[in-house]
Design an enzyme around this catalytic site. Structure first.
Site, PDB file in Angstrom:
ATOM      1  N   ALA A   9      48.760 -11.498 -32.040  1.00 19.67           N
ATOM      2  CA  ALA A   9      49.094 -12.920 -32.139  1.00 19.67           C
ATOM      3  C   ALA A   9      49.913 -13.398 -30.950  1.00 19.67           C
ATOM      4  CB  ALA A   9      49.845 -13.192 -33.444  1.00 19.67           C
ATOM      5  N   HIS A  32      52.390  -8.267 -35.809  1.00 18.60           N
ATOM      6  CA  HIS A  32      53.146  -7.215 -36.487  1.00 18.60           C
ATOM      7  C   HIS A  32      54.523  -7.654 -36.951  1.00 18.60           C
ATOM      8  CE1 HIS A  32      55.000  -6.920 -32.515  1.00 18.60           C
ATOM      9  NE2 HIS A  32      55.960  -6.214 -33.062  1.00 18.60           N
ATOM     10  N   PHE A  83      50.393  -0.920 -26.589  1.00 15.22           N
ATOM     11  CA  PHE A  83      50.389  -0.801 -28.044  1.00 15.22           C
ATOM     12  C   PHE A  83      48.994  -0.541 -28.612  1.00 15.22           C
ATOM     13  CE2 PHE A  83      53.770  -4.037 -27.089  1.00 15.22           C
ATOM     14  CZ  PHE A  83      54.846  -3.150 -27.195  1.00 15.22           C
ATOM     15  N   LYS A 106      43.406  -5.933 -21.550  1.00 19.53           N
ATOM     16  CA  LYS A 106      43.096  -5.555 -20.175  1.00 19.53           C
ATOM     17  C   LYS A 106      44.116  -4.522 -19.701  1.00 19.53           C
ATOM     18  CE  LYS A 106      41.008 -10.030 -19.029  1.00 19.53           C
ATOM     19  NZ  LYS A 106      41.075 -11.234 -18.175  1.00 19.53           N
ATOM     20  N   GLY A 134      37.202 -11.077 -17.959  1.00 22.61           N
ATOM     21  CA  GLY A 134      36.804 -12.107 -17.024  1.00 22.61           C
ATOM     22  C   GLY A 134      37.925 -13.095 -16.765  1.00 22.61           C
ATOM     23  N   SER A 136      40.176 -15.797 -17.252  1.00 17.68           N
ATOM     24  CA  SER A 136      40.441 -16.624 -18.435  1.00 17.68           C
ATOM     25  C   SER A 136      41.927 -16.632 -18.762  1.00 17.68           C
ATOM     26  CB  SER A 136      39.641 -16.092 -19.638  1.00 17.68           C
ATOM     27  OG  SER A 136      39.765 -14.680 -19.736  1.00 17.68           O
ATOM     28  N   LYS A 189      43.034  -5.350 -11.628  1.00 14.68           N
ATOM     29  CA  LYS A 189      43.327  -6.612 -10.925  1.00 14.68           C
ATOM     30  C   LYS A 189      44.776  -7.035 -11.136  1.00 14.68           C
ATOM     31  CE  LYS A 189      43.168  -9.215 -14.842  1.00 14.68           C
ATOM     32  NZ  LYS A 189      44.028 -10.308 -15.330  1.00 14.68           N
ATOM     33  N   ASP A 242      37.910 -12.306 -12.011  1.00 11.53           N
ATOM     34  CA  ASP A 242      39.233 -12.127 -12.605  1.00 11.53           C
ATOM     35  C   ASP A 242      40.288 -11.849 -11.535  1.00 11.53           C
ATOM     36  OD1 ASP A 242      40.895 -12.196 -14.758  1.00 11.53           O
ATOM     37  OD2 ASP A 242      40.233 -10.304 -15.635  1.00 11.53           O
ATOM     38  N   THR A 246      43.667 -14.174 -11.050  1.00  8.69           N
ATOM     39  CA  THR A 246      44.986 -13.607 -11.298  1.00  8.69           C
ATOM     40  C   THR A 246      45.853 -13.598 -10.048  1.00  8.69           C
ATOM     41  OG1 THR A 246      43.862 -12.175 -12.891  1.00  8.69           O
ATOM     42  CG2 THR A 246      46.143 -11.670 -12.415  1.00  8.69           C
ATOM     43  N   ARG A 253      51.094 -13.988 -15.103  1.00 12.44           N
ATOM     44  CA  ARG A 253      52.411 -13.363 -15.205  1.00 12.44           C
ATOM     45  C   ARG A 253      52.581 -12.272 -14.148  1.00 12.44           C
ATOM     46  NH1 ARG A 253      51.017 -13.991 -20.804  1.00 12.44           N
ATOM     47  NH2 ARG A 253      50.434 -11.806 -21.041  1.00 12.44           N
TER      48      ARG A 253
END
Length: 333
Positions: A9, A32, A83, A106, A134, A136, A189, A242, A246, A253
């Protein structure tokens, strides 16, 4: 219409859940942390990870994994790579033996540097497996902006099934059969995006950024082919597509981490400022180990690893890259 269990989530899992709902499916979105899921259910919004996007009625936030997968016709995983093995170890025994498993994570398994399909095959052999990857960003998918991804699976029928769940008017899901290549492209990537962020943060300009993307793609191809991928896969959405996304947009990030490191921020401080998982940090270690094990030359990724884990400064890492001896451009070995 299907009932889909979306496991994870965070921003990415929530964005994919919204896309499934747009296509008319019912989604149980699992996280979780019970408190997080309770806040989400009450506010009808994921204010922690993807604020500003109301959750439709057909999306149900849950924190009970058994309830999430009960009677689900499809299961899809979108948790951080660190995780992944822990989640699948609990998840897979809850599923029918014949049910396939898809994911949009990824990265590599950080414990052994394995691709994620290898993790599931060890835990639950015989399932059909598929990965969505890809260019996104979660926020753009949530906004319904035009997006194209690729879905690779162990067989074309399962690729069609997964792609069919997500494919819509503004979300194109292409099919692929190179499960290894699509995963390698989506994972590696992130390391190159840190490198590009560092270069931009040091003020090196567009020439450097373009060179890093191009030479970084060469490194990804080398690693992918060593692991059994097809070279042409990396010319597609999960490779070049991708990588460009990125490395060039501050929604990434990983790129923002590189910018912060170039500004002199310590790694812990930079990560705290970003506030969400930065996959490239974990992936840099896996890529470093895989490159050594397969004798793959990945100098850019090597310098990123040294900056993250060996206290090498971004300036020193740059110097080491620039001082390398000349070689033919199309040297794939």
């Amino acid at each position: 219409m299907a009932t889909v269990a979306m496991i994870g989530a965070g921003s990415w899992g929530t964005a994919l859940a919204l896309q499934l709902c747009r296509n008319g499916h019912r989604v149980r979105l699992w996280g979780h942390e019970p408190a997080l899921m309770e806040r989400m259910a009450e506010a009808r919004e994921n204010r922690d990870f993807l604020p500003g996007f109301p959750l439709p009625d057909r999306l149900e936030p849950v924190s009970d994994l058994s309830a999430a997968v009960a009677d689900a016709s499809a299961v899809f995983i979108a948790v951080p790579s660190q995780f992944f093995a822990r989640v699948t170890n609990t998840l897979l025994p809850l599923l029918p033996a014949e049910m396939g498993v898809g994911w949009a994570t990824k990265g590599f398994d950080p414990e052994q540097g394995r691709l994620l399909h290898e993790v599931i095959r060890e835990q639950s052999p015989g399932r059909e497996l598929g990965v969505l990857s890809g260019p996104s960003f979660a926020g753009e998918v949530a906004r319904g902006l035009p997006t194209a991804v690729t879905v690779a699976a162990t067989c074309d029928a399962y690729a069609r099934e997964l792609a069919g769940l997500f494919h819509g008017e503004r979300f194109r899901a292409y099919r692929h059969d190179d499960l290894i290549g699509v995963q390698v492209g989506g994972a590696a990537k992130n390391v190159l995006a840190i490198a590009t962020g560092i270069a931009d943060g040091l003020g090196f300009g567009a020439n450097t950024r373009s060179a890093l993307i191009t030479r970084g793609l060469t490194e990804i191809i080398r690693l992918g082919c060593a692991l059994g991928a097809r070279r042409e896969t990396f010319m597609g959405l999960a490779g070049l597509g991708d990588l460009v996304l990125t490395c060039t947009d501050n929604q990434s990030r990983n790129r923002r981490l590189g910018l912060a490191l170039a500004a002199g921020q310590p790694l812990d401080q930079a990560l705290a400022g970003i506030g969400q998982e930065v996959e490239g940090v974990i992936t840099a270690t896996a890529v470093h180990k895989l490159a050594a094990a397969h004798q793959v030359d990945m100098p850019i990724c090597e310098q990123v690893h040294a900056v993250l884990y060996l206290d090498r400064t971004p300036q020193e890492a740059t110097t080491r890259l620039l001082e390398r001896s000349g070689k033919p451009e199309l040297d794939w070995d």
